[in-house]
Scaffold this active site. Structure first.
Site, PDB file in Angstrom:
ATOM      1  N   ASP A 129       0.862  -1.178   0.000  1.00 39.35           N
ATOM      2  CA  ASP A 129       0.000   0.000   0.000  1.00 39.35           C
ATOM      3  C   ASP A 129       0.898   1.228   0.000  1.00 39.35           C
ATOM      4  OD1 ASP A 129      -2.323   1.404  -0.072  1.00 39.35           O
ATOM      5  OD2 ASP A 129      -2.855   1.127   2.027  1.00 39.35           O
ATOM      6  N   LYS A 171      -1.917   2.189   9.653  1.00 37.72           N
ATOM      7  CA  LYS A 171      -1.103   2.283   8.436  1.00 37.72           C
ATOM      8  C   LYS A 171      -0.014   3.331   8.585  1.00 37.72           C
ATOM      9  CE  LYS A 171      -4.444   0.762   4.935  1.00 37.72           C
ATOM     10  NZ  LYS A 171      -5.179   1.136   3.710  1.00 37.72           N
TER      11      LYS A 171
END
Length: 522
Positions: A273, A305
């Site tokens: 990602d 994240k």
């Protein structure tokens, strides 16, 4: 070089057979190893082939089978997605031939070599991706190349622009179309289902299209589907938005930035990602949906994240640069990502939390309420008639007065209501409790682990499966007290979740001073 749209120079006739295999956004063709066409054409496993039938054509990756029960020697099998694209019936005559490489393969090879790509390069690559000309191998190569050699901000802009161009773009014919998005990674966190009715009740246009979960226990679309239909034709969706000023629907039917959906099919299994891909993915979807103003939520936490403020600021600057180039007004908000938001993790449990907040139920999770109000307030402040700083109070009044609940009920009815009682939700009947091994304070909740446990329990496929959290960060617990309850619909799922809990419950207990500090902009 022959183009994909040209008629094949050598075509071999077979009859089509639907092979009931979900290849997840990859066209796959199947030939028997003893098929005369397979031998004559010199095909090999994983060859790129062109299939033509019924006046249509697709590119596909060839798989070779040895079992005639799957594909006979005179048949050409197609995976579920490929068969649907051809719009044919079993037994339809078809031809198969060697396919030329995708036209953008040269640009892909240059990116693999570490070169910087230009606008036309990205337009070609994204066009081929959206048209399913790339195999999973080629897709993986592109994703890895753009992750290994991080895209510069101009390349991210070119990629975003190309992804918007790969699909349709909605036009609402209004100067102010708002949306809210979170970069993800936090279980629960169903703030969109509260923000949309609050903002729509204020009068702003908020057409919210969301994704389903891929590796998480629930996406916004999965949770909303507990309450109403989410797979709606674009025309019906547009009518709902114009009438009620908002919607909460699955975005897959709208054909918005279709290349993004294909890229996600390889990004998620690879756990990649990268910042550039994230920015292009999020902004392309929002721009294609017709949004003019966006509030972006970046949670920070040890298992989020983004794990530090400097990292969040770098990501913020990249989002702001690309949004500015794409003429999208952007407000980036850094939020608390140390733990799940809300008490439930899984579709039914999260829908319960949302309805409790909307109904001002004293059992409603306060963290979900407060976060949703602040995000809604930031969106409301896009309204030129609202003074900066007044958005939160306006959002709170809309929620407390019941106007948000009324708006949500109207949207649910318009999309097609489903029976749901948040006081008696239909949860997975099989359960086990995770209890504190000692007395202390909850000093850590691993977002990744609790999400994994909820998914192993069956969420989101089993909508009543998941985790019900009883204690959050900073709360004192005594030895033997229940930290959370796992719900499952099947014994095998319950056993998988129990095994994961035996390795790690996702909870850490300690002293109050050990609770990690949070950096937020609220």
């Amino acid at each position: 070089m022959r183009k994909h749209t040209d008629k094949p120079q050598l075509a071999s006739k077979l009859v089509l057979r639907r092979v009931a295999i979900d290849t997840y956004r990859e066209n796959v063709a199947y030939l028997h190893r003893d098929c005369a066409v397979y031998r004559a054409e010199g095909f090999q496993a994983l060859s790129k082939v062109e299939v033509r039938a019924n006046g249509r054509h697709i590119l596909a990756t060839l798989n070779v089978v040895d079992d005639p029960n799957i594909v006979a020697c005179n048949e050409l099998g197609l995976s579920e997605d490929a068969f649907a694209q051809m719009a044919v019936i079993d037994g339809q005559p078809a031809s198969v031939s060697q396919a030329e490489p995708p036209q953008s393969i040269g640009a892909l090879r240059r990116k693999l070599a570490g070169e910087r790509l230009g606008r036309e390069d990205f337009l070609g690559i994204v066009r081929d991706i959206a048209e399913l000309h790339y195999s999973k191998i080629e897709l993986s190569a592109f994703v890895v190349a753009t992750n290994r050699d991080e895209l510069d901000r101009e390349e991210v802009y070119f990629l975003t622009e190309a992804m918007v161009a790969s699909g349709r773009t909605l036009n609402w014919h209004e100067p102010l179309v708002v949306d809210k998005h979170c970069i993800g990674g936090i279980p629960g966190n169903r703030s969109s289902m509260l923000v949309v009715p609050i903002v729509a009740a204020h009068g702003l246009l908020c057409p919210k299209t969301s994704s389903r979960a891929i590796t998480s226990p629930a996406g916004t679309a999965d949770t909303m589907e507990v309450l109403a239909k989410v797979e709606l034709p674009v025309d019906q969706l547009a009518d709902i938005v114009r009438t009620h000023r908002g919607c909460l629907a699955w975005g897959g039917a709208a054909h918005l930035s279709p290349a993004d959906d294909v890229l996600i099919s390889v990004e998620r299994p690879l756990a990649i990602d990268s910042p550039g891909q994230m920015v292009a993915s999020i902004l392309s979807k929002k721009i294609a949906a017709g949004s003019t103003h966006l509030v972006l939520d970046i949670p920070i936490g040890p298992s989020a994240k983004v794990r530090s403020m400097p990292e969040a600021q770098r990501l913020r600057r990249l989002f702001e640069y690309v949004a500015g180039r794409m003429h999208l007004s952007l407000d980036v908000v850094v939020t608390d990502g140390r733990q799940p938001i809300g008490n439930g993790i899984g579709p039914v449990l999260e829908a319960r939390d949302v309805m409790r907040v909307l109904e001002n139920d004293p059992r409603a999770p306060n963290d979900l309420r407060q976060k949703s109000l602040r995000l809604a307030g930031r969106l409301i402040e896009f309204d030129p008639d609202v003074r900066g700083g007044d958005g939160f109070a306006i959002a709170r009044d809309i929620l407390d007065s019941g106007r948000a609940l009324a708006k949500m009920n109207a949207i649910i009815a318009a999309q097609g209501a489903k029976p749901f009682d948040h006081n008696h939700p239909q949860l997975g009947a099989l359960t086990f409790d995770i209890c504190a091994s000692e007395s202390g304070v909850v000093t850590g909740i691993d977002n990744l682990q609790v999400a994994r446990i909820a998914r192993l329990a069956g969420a989101p496929k089993v909508i009543g499966a998941g985790i019900d959290l009883f204690h959050k960060l900073g709360e004192a617990v005594t030895s033997g007290e229940v930290l959370y309850r796992v719900h499952a619909g099947f014994q095998s799922d319950l056993d998988f979740a129990r095994q994961a809990c035996a390795k790690s419950t996702g909870y850490t207990l300690g002293r109050a001073e050990d609770v990690p500090h949070v950096f937020t902009e609220f």
